[in-house]
Design an enzyme around this catalytic site. Structure first.
Site, short mmCIF file in Angstrom:
data_model
loop_
_atom_site.label_atom_id
_atom_site.label_comp_id
_atom_site.label_asym_id
_atom_site.label_seq_id
_atom_site.Cartn_x
_atom_site.Cartn_y
_atom_site.Cartn_z
CB THR A 137 -13.06 15.59 -10.42
OG1 THR A 137 -13.78 16.76 -10.79
CG2 THR A 137 -11.78 15.99 -9.72
N GLY A 164 -17.45 12.10 -10.60
CA GLY A 164 -16.89 11.13 -11.53
C GLY A 164 -15.91 11.72 -12.52
CE LYS A 194 -2.41 1.48 3.66
NZ LYS A 194 -2.14 2.94 3.75
CB THR A 195 2.10 3.32 -2.58
OG1 THR A 195 1.05 3.34 -3.56
CG2 THR A 195 2.97 2.10 -2.83
CG HIS A 196 -0.38 7.24 1.49
ND1 HIS A 196 -1.68 7.62 1.19
CD2 HIS A 196 -0.46 6.49 2.61
CE1 HIS A 196 -2.50 7.13 2.11
NE2 HIS A 196 -1.79 6.43 2.97
CG ASP A 248 -14.03 16.02 -6.62
OD1 ASP A 248 -15.16 16.40 -6.99
OD2 ASP A 248 -13.11 16.79 -6.31
CE LYS A 302 -7.78 6.57 3.51
NZ LYS A 302 -6.33 6.28 3.42
CG ASP A 314 -4.62 4.53 1.44
OD1 ASP A 314 -5.81 4.74 1.14
OD2 ASP A 314 -4.21 4.45 2.62
#
Length: 260
Positions: free
Chosen positions: A101, A99, A61-63, A97, A94, A92
């Site tokens: 965008t 669709g 899992k990356t940011h 907004d 998240k 990740d």
């Protein structure tokens, strides 16, 4: 059908998403339900984690937007390591907004997330348009989406009603949505992956509202399928040894659940 006693391999047969099916089979074959949360800020750190812990995990899992020296070469290297060590990349992001965008955020910008991330996640609060927008990009690339149903932070606003409405929304897109970020399994349907962050052997929280749960609680009591561990591994003196321990424990509790 209740999934509680089914193996990952058995549950793979119920998936409408090819990516979800492949992930279930990878977990069974690799004997790992461990994901690592690599919240680091340099490319070198991220590559080191992926290479060192890749053999132990089913997902990284990356940011990507906290990487201070990001270049496209970083994601090229991550893809190579994912193939070498057999894990999926979960960005990740998240998304939260409308669709149109999120389509642009997913496909374009400087990160081009759709090109390298197998899995992304999104809040359901904008409504089904967010899933439609992401699916227009992700479906053709055999990607998967995880919806946030519950979070591990104190005081979150995701009520039981919100969680159930998120499930209902996911059911409309079961070929693209593969599961949920959640603290508890929210459905007995076997094709959904219930993915729990905030996993740690010691359950004290932090000063910013994070709550931790143990692997035993997450898997045996709450029905989690994948446990996400971050600081519990990355703060250890020997991260490889600690990851091996979390992997072994997570797998043991999964097998116990199947044998009930």
């Amino acid at each position: 059908m209740n999934k509680a006693h089914l193996t990952y391999a058995e549950r793979a047969h119920y998936c409408l998403s090819a990516l979800a099916r492949n992930l279930f089979l990878l977990m069974e074959d690799k004997e790992s339900n461990l994901a690592i949360s690599a919240d680091v800020t340099t490319s070198a750190e991220l590559i080191e984690i992926a290479n060192t812990l890749g053999p132990e995990i089913c997902m990284l899992k990356t940011h990507i937007d906290i990487i201070e020296d990001f270049t496209p070469e970083l994601t090229n290297q991550l893809r190579k390591l994912a193939l070498k060590h057999r894990f999926l990349i979960f960005e990740d992001r998240k998304f939260a907004d409308i669709g149109n965008t999120v389509k642009q955020q997913y496909e374009g910008g400087i990160y081009h997330i759709a090109e390298w991330a197998d899995v992304i996640n999104a809040h359901s609060i904008p409504g089904p348009g967010i899933i439609k927008g992401l699916a227009e990009i992700g479906r053709k690339k055999n990607r998967g989406l995880i919806l946030l149903a519950e979070m591990s932070s104190q005081g979150h606003l995701m009520s039981a009603d919100y969680t159930q409405r998120t499930l209902a929304m996911a059911e409309q897109f079961a070929d693209f949505v593969i599961g949920f970020i959640t603290q508890h399994a929210i459905s007995t349907d076997p094709h959904w992956l219930n993915i729990t962050p905030g996993i740690k052997f010691q359950t004290e929280g932090d000063q910013l509202g994070q709550n931790y749960v143990t692997p035993e609680t997450a898997i045996l009591e709450n029905g989690s399928d994948i446990i996400i561990v971050g600081r519990g591994i990355l703060s250890a003196d020997d991260v490889k040894e600690e990851a091996e321990c979390y992997r072994a424990v997570g797998w043991e509790y999964y097998r116990k659940r199947c044998e009930r």
